[in-house]
Design a protein around this motif. Structure first.
Motif, PDB file in Angstrom:
ATOM      1  N   LYS A   1     -11.878   6.641  -0.052  1.00 56.30           N
ATOM      2  CA  LYS A   1     -11.647   6.470  -1.484  1.00 56.30           C
ATOM      3  C   LYS A   1     -10.328   7.083  -1.940  1.00 56.30           C
ATOM      4  CE  LYS A   1     -13.869  10.251  -4.068  1.00 56.30           C
ATOM      5  NZ  LYS A   1     -14.962  10.581  -5.001  1.00 56.30           N
ATOM      6  N   HIS A   2      -9.706   7.922  -1.104  1.00 62.16           N
ATOM      7  CA  HIS A   2      -8.430   8.518  -1.465  1.00 62.16           C
ATOM      8  C   HIS A   2      -7.374   7.451  -1.727  1.00 62.16           C
ATOM      9  CE1 HIS A   2      -9.397  12.666   0.522  1.00 62.16           C
ATOM     10  NE2 HIS A   2     -10.007  12.470  -0.623  1.00 62.16           N
TER      11      HIS A   2
ATOM     12  N   SER B   1       0.133   2.998   4.978  1.00 57.27           N
ATOM     13  CA  SER B   1       0.526   3.741   6.177  1.00 57.27           C
ATOM     14  C   SER B   1      -0.165   5.098   6.275  1.00 57.27           C
ATOM     15  CB  SER B   1       2.045   3.926   6.208  1.00 57.27           C
ATOM     16  OG  SER B   1       2.479   4.800   5.177  1.00 57.27           O
ATOM     17  N   LYS B   2      -0.504   5.670   5.110  1.00 53.53           N
ATOM     18  CA  LYS B   2      -1.083   7.022   5.105  1.00 53.53           C
ATOM     19  C   LYS B   2      -2.616   7.038   5.095  1.00 53.53           C
ATOM     20  CE  LYS B   2       0.776  10.398   2.858  1.00 53.53           C
ATOM     21  NZ  LYS B   2       1.277  11.139   4.024  1.00 53.53           N
ATOM     22  N   LYS B   3      -3.241   5.905   4.765  1.00 48.09           N
ATOM     23  CA  LYS B   3      -4.692   5.921   4.587  1.00 48.09           C
ATOM     24  C   LYS B   3      -5.445   6.273   5.858  1.00 48.09           C
ATOM     25  CE  LYS B   3      -5.716   0.999   5.281  1.00 48.09           C
ATOM     26  NZ  LYS B   3      -6.221  -0.227   4.633  1.00 48.09           N
ATOM     27  N   HIS B   4      -4.803   6.067   6.996  1.00 46.57           N
ATOM     28  CA  HIS B   4      -5.473   6.375   8.264  1.00 46.57           C
ATOM     29  C   HIS B   4      -5.623   7.875   8.491  1.00 46.57           C
ATOM     30  CE1 HIS B   4      -5.160   2.138   9.215  1.00 46.57           C
ATOM     31  NE2 HIS B   4      -3.856   2.183   8.959  1.00 46.57           N
TER      32      HIS B   4
END
Length: 306
Positions: free
Chosen positions: A22-23, A13-16
Motif C-alpha cells: 500500500k506504500h 522502481s522503488k515499490k519492490h
C-alpha cells in the motif's frame, strides 16, 4: 518527461523495496493530491523551489506530518530523475540547507495544536463523543462527516434531495460551490441517521431542521456543537480534510480522481476535465462505505481499549 511521469516510474522502481504494497498507492495519492495539480504536467527538469513551495507551504503548518511526507516524496522523485539524467543541479525539494531556511522548523510545527482538521487517526475519539450527543446538530455533523460534504450543503439539505431507494443524496447545482449537481452515495450509517429522524419527509422540509419551524440549522450550529464537545480548536469544514488525509494514507485502493469526485472538487487541469466521464457513483459508494467502516472500526477499537 513530466514530473508525474517521473514520479510514476520512480514509484514503480522503488515499490519492490517496500514491505507493504500500500506504500506505492500512498505515494501516488499524496503526490496526486498536493504535487500533481501544481506541477505534475511540467517537465521534471523545470521543477524549482517556487513550485515545491507552492505545493507544500499551504499545508506546512496545518498538516505538518502530511506536508513532510509530500516534501520527502518530491525530493525522492527528483533524486531519481537526476540519477537518470533528466535533471541537473541541486534538488529544490531538499530540506537541509535549503527549505529549512524558508519553512518553519518541522519539530516546532508538529507541536502546534491549532489544526483546523481533526487528524484522521483521532476520528474515533471525536466520534465517540459526538455520538453521545442528541439533537439535529449532532446528527447533521455526523452525516456531514460520513458524506464529506460541505457544511452549507448539509444544513440546506431537503428531503426531496434524498432517495432512500437508491441511497443517494443529490445536491442541486444551485447549492453547490462549483455550480454543478452532485450525487452523494450514502453509507449504511448515513442512511441509518436519516431513518432515525422523526419526520414526515415532506419534500420541501429540511432534513436537519433548526429551532424555528420551516428553517434549517443556522450557520453556526455545527461549530457551536464542536465547541461544546471541546475536542480541540477544529472546525466542521475541516472534516473534509480529515477525509482527504485518510483517503491519501489509508484508502490506497481508490484513485485520486475518485476521492476528488467525492469531494466535488473542480478540476483545474482543463485537459483532465475534458476527458473525465461520469461521476463514478458506484466506485464512490465503495469509497464512502470504506470511510464509514474505518470510523466504526476505530470507534470499536477505542471502546475495547477502555
Amino acid at each position: 518527461m513530466t514530473f508525474q511521469e517521473a514520479a510514476e516510474k520512480c514509484i514503480e522502481s522503488k515499490k519492490h523495496e517496500w514491505k507493504n504494497a500500500k506504500h506505492a498507492q500512498q505515494w501516488s495519492n499524496t503526490l496526486g493530491t498536493y504535487a500533481y495539480p501544481i506541477f505534475g504536467d511540467i517537465a521534471v527538469s523545470d521543477v524549482d523551489t517556487d513550485l515545491v513551495l507552492k505545493a507544500i507551504e499551504p499545508i506546512w503548518i496545518s498538516k505538518a506530518e502530511t506536508a513532510s511526507r509530500v516534501r520527502q516524496r518530491i525530493e525522492t522523485v527528483l533524486d531519481w530523475a537526476r540519477a537518470r539524467g533528466y535533471v541537473e543541479g541541486e534538488n529544490p525539494a531538499r530540506l537541509r540547507g535549503h527549505l529549512d531556511n524558508i519553512l518553519a522548523k518541522t519539530a516546532k510545527v508538529k507541536r502546534v495544536k491549532h489544526h483546523p482538521a481533526v487528524p484522521y487517526k483521532q476520528i474515533s475519539e471525536f466520534m465517540e463523543q459526538l455520538r453521545e450527543r442528541t439533537g439535529s446538530s449532532a446528527l447533521a455533523l455526523e452525516f456531514m462527516i460520513l458524506t464529506a460534504a460541505r457544511t452549507g450543503e448539509v444544513r440546506g439539505a431537503k428531503w426531496k434531495e434524498v432517495d432512500l431507494t437508491t441511497n443517494v443524496w443529490t445536491v442541486p447545482a444551485e447549492r453547490m460551490k462549483a455550480g454543478r449537481e452532485h450525487r452523494i452515495p450514502l453509507s449504511k450509517r448515513a442512511v441509518a441517521i436519516l431513518m432515525s429522524i422523526q419526520s414526515n419527509r415532506n419534500p420541501e422540509e429540511f432534513v436537519f431542521p433548526g429551532w424555528k419551524a420551516g428553517t434549517g440549522l443556522s450557520d453556526g450550529a455545527l461549530l457551536a456543537l464542536m465547541k461544546k464537545i471541546a475536542f480541540g480548536p477544529y472546525t466542521p469544514h475541516g472534516f473534509r480534510s480529515t477525509f482527504r488525509d485518510w483517503a491519501a494514507e489509508e484508502a490506497y485502493e481508490f484513485s485520486n480522481e475518485t476521492v476528488e469526485l467525492a469531494l466535488a472538487h473542480t478540476i483545474k487541469n482543463k485537459a483532465e476535465a475534458a476527458y473525465r466521464r461520469g461521476d463514478q457513483l458506484e466506485r464512490r459508494r465503495e469509497l464512502m462505505a470504506a470511510w464509514a467502516n474505518y470510523i466504526d472500526q476505530q470507534v470499536e477499537q477505542q471502546e475495547q481499549r477502555k
